[in-house]
Design a protein around this motif. Structure first.
Motif, PDB file in Angstrom:
ATOM      1  N   LYS A  43       0.874  -1.177   0.000  1.00 44.69           N
ATOM      2  CA  LYS A  43       0.000   0.000   0.000  1.00 44.69           C
ATOM      3  C   LYS A  43       0.902   1.215   0.000  1.00 44.69           C
ATOM      4  CE  LYS A  43      -4.429  -1.280   1.948  1.00 44.69           C
ATOM      5  NZ  LYS A  43      -5.343  -1.017   3.075  1.00 44.69           N
ATOM      6  N   HIS A  44       0.398   2.387   0.422  1.00 46.31           N
ATOM      7  CA  HIS A  44       1.272   3.551   0.323  1.00 46.31           C
ATOM      8  C   HIS A  44       2.364   3.524   1.398  1.00 46.31           C
ATOM      9  CE1 HIS A  44      -0.756   5.095   3.722  1.00 46.31           C
ATOM     10  NE2 HIS A  44      -0.536   6.356   3.517  1.00 46.31           N
ATOM     11  N   LYS A  45       3.419   4.297   1.162  1.00 43.76           N
ATOM     12  CA  LYS A  45       4.532   4.477   2.103  1.00 43.76           C
ATOM     13  C   LYS A  45       5.185   3.167   2.539  1.00 43.76           C
ATOM     14  CE  LYS A  45       2.904   8.968   3.518  1.00 43.76           C
ATOM     15  NZ  LYS A  45       2.554   9.943   4.508  1.00 43.76           N
ATOM     16  N   GLY A  46       5.373   2.266   1.615  1.00 48.65           N
ATOM     17  CA  GLY A  46       6.146   1.041   1.884  1.00 48.65           C
ATOM     18  C   GLY A  46       5.433  -0.020   2.698  1.00 48.65           C
ATOM     19  N   GLN A  47       4.143   0.160   2.984  1.00 52.82           N
ATOM     20  CA  GLN A  47       3.431  -0.793   3.857  1.00 52.82           C
ATOM     21  C   GLN A  47       3.064  -2.062   3.096  1.00 52.82           C
ATOM     22  OE1 GLN A  47       0.039   1.510   5.090  1.00 52.82           O
ATOM     23  NE2 GLN A  47       1.308   3.054   6.099  1.00 52.82           N
ATOM     24  N   LEU A  48       3.490  -3.227   3.614  1.00 53.24           N
ATOM     25  CA  LEU A  48       3.171  -4.508   2.970  1.00 53.24           C
ATOM     26  C   LEU A  48       2.058  -5.211   3.732  1.00 53.24           C
ATOM     27  CD1 LEU A  48       6.711  -5.849   2.019  1.00 53.24           C
ATOM     28  CD2 LEU A  48       5.160  -4.405   0.699  1.00 53.24           C
ATOM     29  N   PHE A  49       1.016  -5.604   2.997  1.00 49.41           N
ATOM     30  CA  PHE A  49      -0.152  -6.285   3.570  1.00 49.41           C
ATOM     31  C   PHE A  49      -0.342  -7.635   2.886  1.00 49.41           C
ATOM     32  CE2 PHE A  49      -2.802  -3.148   5.923  1.00 49.41           C
ATOM     33  CZ  PHE A  49      -2.065  -2.007   5.710  1.00 49.41           C
ATOM     34  N   GLY A  50      -0.948  -8.578   3.622  1.00 47.61           N
ATOM     35  CA  GLY A  50      -1.394  -9.803   2.976  1.00 47.61           C
ATOM     36  C   GLY A  50      -2.562  -9.488   2.049  1.00 47.61           C
ATOM     37  N   ASP A  51      -2.687 -10.270   0.964  1.00 42.23           N
ATOM     38  CA  ASP A  51      -3.818 -10.050   0.041  1.00 42.23           C
ATOM     39  C   ASP A  51      -5.107 -10.594   0.624  1.00 42.23           C
ATOM     40  OD1 ASP A  51      -2.143  -9.019  -1.798  1.00 42.23           O
ATOM     41  OD2 ASP A  51      -2.273 -10.676  -3.251  1.00 42.23           O
ATOM     42  N   GLU A  52      -4.980 -11.665   1.425  1.00 39.46           N
ATOM     43  CA  GLU A  52      -6.189 -12.377   1.828  1.00 39.46           C
ATOM     44  C   GLU A  52      -6.526 -12.177   3.294  1.00 39.46           C
ATOM     45  OE1 GLU A  52      -5.374 -16.157   0.089  1.00 39.46           O
ATOM     46  OE2 GLU A  52      -5.610 -15.280  -1.908  1.00 39.46           O
ATOM     47  N   SER A  53      -5.804 -12.860   4.183  1.00 45.98           N
ATOM     48  CA  SER A  53      -6.206 -12.801   5.583  1.00 45.98           C
ATOM     49  C   SER A  53      -4.993 -12.871   6.497  1.00 45.98           C
ATOM     50  CB  SER A  53      -7.134 -13.991   5.865  1.00 45.98           C
ATOM     51  OG  SER A  53      -7.211 -14.224   7.236  1.00 45.98           O
ATOM     52  N   SER A  54      -5.144 -12.227   7.646  1.00 45.11           N
ATOM     53  CA  SER A  54      -4.079 -12.300   8.667  1.00 45.11           C
ATOM     54  C   SER A  54      -3.833 -13.738   9.102  1.00 45.11           C
ATOM     55  CB  SER A  54      -4.493 -11.515   9.909  1.00 45.11           C
ATOM     56  OG  SER A  54      -4.683 -10.184   9.608  1.00 45.11           O
ATOM     57  N   ASP A  55      -4.850 -14.566   8.972  1.00 50.08           N
ATOM     58  CA  ASP A  55      -4.695 -15.980   9.373  1.00 50.08           C
ATOM     59  C   ASP A  55      -3.549 -16.659   8.623  1.00 50.08           C
ATOM     60  OD1 ASP A  55      -6.698 -15.856  11.202  1.00 50.08           O
ATOM     61  OD2 ASP A  55      -8.257 -16.532   9.817  1.00 50.08           O
ATOM     62  N   ASP A  56      -3.288 -16.206   7.394  1.00 49.42           N
ATOM     63  CA  ASP A  56      -2.174 -16.789   6.623  1.00 49.42           C
ATOM     64  C   ASP A  56      -0.861 -16.657   7.401  1.00 49.42           C
ATOM     65  OD1 ASP A  56      -3.842 -17.330   4.543  1.00 49.42           O
ATOM     66  OD2 ASP A  56      -3.280 -15.570   3.347  1.00 49.42           O
ATOM     67  N   PHE A  57      -0.696 -15.515   8.070  1.00 50.88           N
ATOM     68  CA  PHE A  57       0.564 -15.263   8.788  1.00 50.88           C
ATOM     69  C   PHE A  57       0.621 -16.093  10.071  1.00 50.88           C
ATOM     70  CE2 PHE A  57      -0.273 -11.815   5.969  1.00 50.88           C
ATOM     71  CZ  PHE A  57       0.951 -11.624   5.359  1.00 50.88           C
ATOM     72  N   ILE A  58      -0.540 -16.262  10.704  1.00 51.30           N
ATOM     73  CA  ILE A  58      -0.567 -17.082  11.924  1.00 51.30           C
ATOM     74  C   ILE A  58      -0.230 -18.526  11.556  1.00 51.30           C
ATOM     75  CG2 ILE A  58      -2.000 -17.887  13.841  1.00 51.30           C
ATOM     76  CD1 ILE A  58      -3.575 -15.261  13.606  1.00 51.30           C
ATOM     77  N   ARG A  59      -0.813 -19.005  10.462  1.00 47.11           N
ATOM     78  CA  ARG A  59      -0.510 -20.387  10.016  1.00 47.11           C
ATOM     79  C   ARG A  59       0.976 -20.527   9.714  1.00 47.11           C
ATOM     80  NH1 ARG A  59      -5.792 -20.397   7.772  1.00 47.11           N
ATOM     81  NH2 ARG A  59      -5.085 -19.328   5.906  1.00 47.11           N
ATOM     82  N   MET A  60       1.526 -19.495   9.084  1.00 44.38           N
ATOM     83  CA  MET A  60       2.962 -19.546   8.739  1.00 44.38           C
ATOM     84  C   MET A  60       3.806 -19.639  10.011  1.00 44.38           C
ATOM     85  SD  MET A  60       5.241 -16.603   6.906  1.00 44.38           S
ATOM     86  CE  MET A  60       5.658 -15.663   8.360  1.00 44.38           C
ATOM     87  N   LEU A  61       3.491 -18.836  11.013  1.00 44.18           N
ATOM     88  CA  LEU A  61       4.287 -18.832  12.248  1.00 44.18           C
ATOM     89  C   LEU A  61       4.138 -20.158  12.988  1.00 44.18           C
ATOM     90  CD1 LEU A  61       3.512 -15.154  13.282  1.00 44.18           C
ATOM     91  CD2 LEU A  61       5.744 -16.037  12.570  1.00 44.18           C
ATOM     92  N   LEU A  62       2.927 -20.715  12.975  1.00 46.38           N
ATOM     93  CA  LEU A  62       2.724 -22.014  13.629  1.00 46.38           C
ATOM     94  C   LEU A  62       3.495 -23.112  12.890  1.00 46.38           C
ATOM     95  CD1 LEU A  62      -1.079 -21.746  14.557  1.00 46.38           C
ATOM     96  CD2 LEU A  62       0.857 -21.818  16.155  1.00 46.38           C
TER      97      LEU A  62
END
Ligand SMILES: Cc1cc2nc3c(=O)[nH]c(=O)nc-3n(C[C@H](O)[C@H](O)[C@H](O)COP(=O)(O)OP(=O)(O)OC[C@H]3O[C@@H](n4cnc5c(N)ncnc54)[C@H](O)[C@@H]3O)c2cc1C
Length: 420
Positions: free
Chosen positions: A108-127
């Motif tokens: 998004k603006h100012k260098g901010q990186l977001f997931g396209d779908e859901s925050s759950d993707d990141f939780i699954r990745m960390l688990l």
């Protein structure tokens, strides 16, 4: 009755307390480096803050982060403290992990990186990273006491006593108590004689006195780009972002950012029409003989709802442009371009995205996050007096501090022969 393993049966190298962003990441990394890790959290669900972050999409890092100049995007009593950890684990490193797990993302603006779908993707990745590191995960599990002796630590938990050589406190800050935030980390720091910088809500909406705010409460829901600033001389800080009117005050990225720097009792200055020469435009309209009401003329440069509410403040502004005095037009423009107002407070931890303050960085090693006067006791993530700007900086601190701590745990606890 909960399981009550005897201390001798649970010889973990390290116990990480708090399965949020920093704790999950640290546990996974340390586990993969050969550390036998137990991860505990008192909440029912794992990483609730990641789940609600970034409007449910998780603004997981920021490409503009400059580890050589952390003071640009981080605050705290010593904004340079985070340099070492941020330099050794950068946004590009975390991005590589996100890509390895195939999580789609966008900028998004100012260098901010977001997931396209859901925050759950990141939780699954960390688990998944924790699983790859063989991390034992107890949740819900609360810790009631931590005692240190010459050999290590004994933790009293709701699943029994646990013996460990190292303890990592990753219990975060005080914001959003309803999803599990506690002052546990600050209390443990104090138990071991470490100073804590007074915590306060940051990245938080600001509120105003009810009567004084009444004329603006009708604008609730209105958003517009502004320039906002606070402080004077060397302490002056400004942001160009969107502002949002609420029933009780101001919010939106502009106000969340400035709230981290705002000191109680001091004013904010807001330019509601940045980059516009409003006085020049209004005087030019008068010179053309415009018969439009001032509010209607103004609506070319600011939202019409704002223009309508703004002119209600002075009878001299509620007339056609050609009938207004030059002074009235100049005053109107000046007020809009340099609106000065003193918040009465903030929405507090209930709405704050982060907690400023926390474990004093003078008590910790910037290389390892270990307490300098308490061997093998580490503090990572938001519990430390390191606060990032809005925009992914707080998660990057959680990843980087978790990574630095994991490296230190492996270096101190894993013998060369046992290293993977
Ligand atoms: C609404 C909202 C949106 C946000 N969005 C973003 C964003 O998009 N990008 C960004 O960079 N930052 C964002 N943040 C900030 C970010 O979530 C935090 O800075 C980050 O989660 C801090 O990580 P942490 O691991 O230190 O703490 P947390 O993620 O808060 O994890 C702490 C964990 O410790 C556990 N815990 C607490 N007390 C105890 C105890 N006594 N015993 C056992 N466990 C305990 C908690 O249950 C929790 O799981 C947002 C915050 C909020 C509130």
């Amino acid at each position: 009755m909960p399981d009550a393993p005897s201390p001798d049966l649970s010889p973990f190298d390290a116990v990480v307390i708090g399965a949020g962003a920093a704790g999950l990441f640290c546990a996974g990394q340390a586990g993969q480096l050969g550390v036998k890790v137990l991860l505990v959290d008192h909440a029912e669900k794992v990483a609730e803050k990641i789940r609600i972050s970034g409007g449910g999409r998780c603004n997981f890092t920021n490409r503009d982060l400059d580890p050589r100049a952390p003071h640009k995007h981080f605050l705290g009593d010593n904004p340079h403290f985070c340099r070492s950890a941020l330099a050794r684990y950068t946004p590009a490193d975390f991005l590589a992990l996100v890509q390895k797990h195939g999580i789609p993302f966008h900028e998004k603006h100012k260098g901010q990186l977001f997931g396209d779908e859901s925050s759950d993707d990141f939780i699954r990745m960390l688990l998944a990273e924790c699983e790859a590191g063989g991390v034992t995960h107890w949740q819900p599990c609360s810790v009631s006491a931590i005692a240190h002796d010459g050999e290590g630590y004994t933790l009293q938990t709701s699943r029994g006593a646990v013996r460990t050589r190292a303890v990592v406190i990753a219990t975060g800050g005080l914001s959003i108590p309803k999803i599990g935030a506690t002052d546990f980390g600050h209390r443990i720091a104090q138990q071991f004689g470490l100073r804590v910088v007074a915590p306060r809500p940051a990245l938080v909406p600001l509120t105003f006195d009810g009567a004084a705010w009444a004329p603006f409460a009708q604008l609730a829901g209105l958003a517009l780009p502004v320039r906002i600033e606070t402080g004077t001389k060397k302490e002056r800080v400004a942001f160009d972002e969107d502002l949002l009117f609420t029933h009780r005050g101001l919010s939106g990225p502009a106000v969340l950012q400035i709230s981290s720097y705002w000191k109680e009792g001091t004013p904010l200055r807001i330019d509601l029409a940045p980059g516009q020469d409003l006085a020049g435009e209004l005087l030019a309209a008068k010179a053309r003989g415009s018969r439009k009401l001032i509010a209607n003329e103004l609506a070319q440069w600011v939202p019409s709802r704002l223009a309508d509410a703004w002119v209600q403040q002075d009878a001299a502004w509620q007339r056609p442009v050609n009938e207004a005095s030059d002074k009235a037009l100049q005053q109107l423009a000046a007020r809009l371009s340099a609106w000065e107002l003193v918040p009465t407070g903030s929405e507090g931890y209930r709405k704050a995205e982060v907690t400023a303050g926390g474990v004093d960085t003078r008590e910790l090693s910037s290389q390892t996050l270990e307490a300098t006067k308490q061997p093998r006791l580490y503090f990572i993530g938001e519990v430390v007096d390191v606060t990032g700007w809005l925009g992914g900086y707080n998660f990057q601190w959680a990843w980087a501090s978790g990574h630095a701590c994991a490296q230190a745990l492996a270096a101190s606890l894993v013998s060369r022969e046992n290293a993977p």
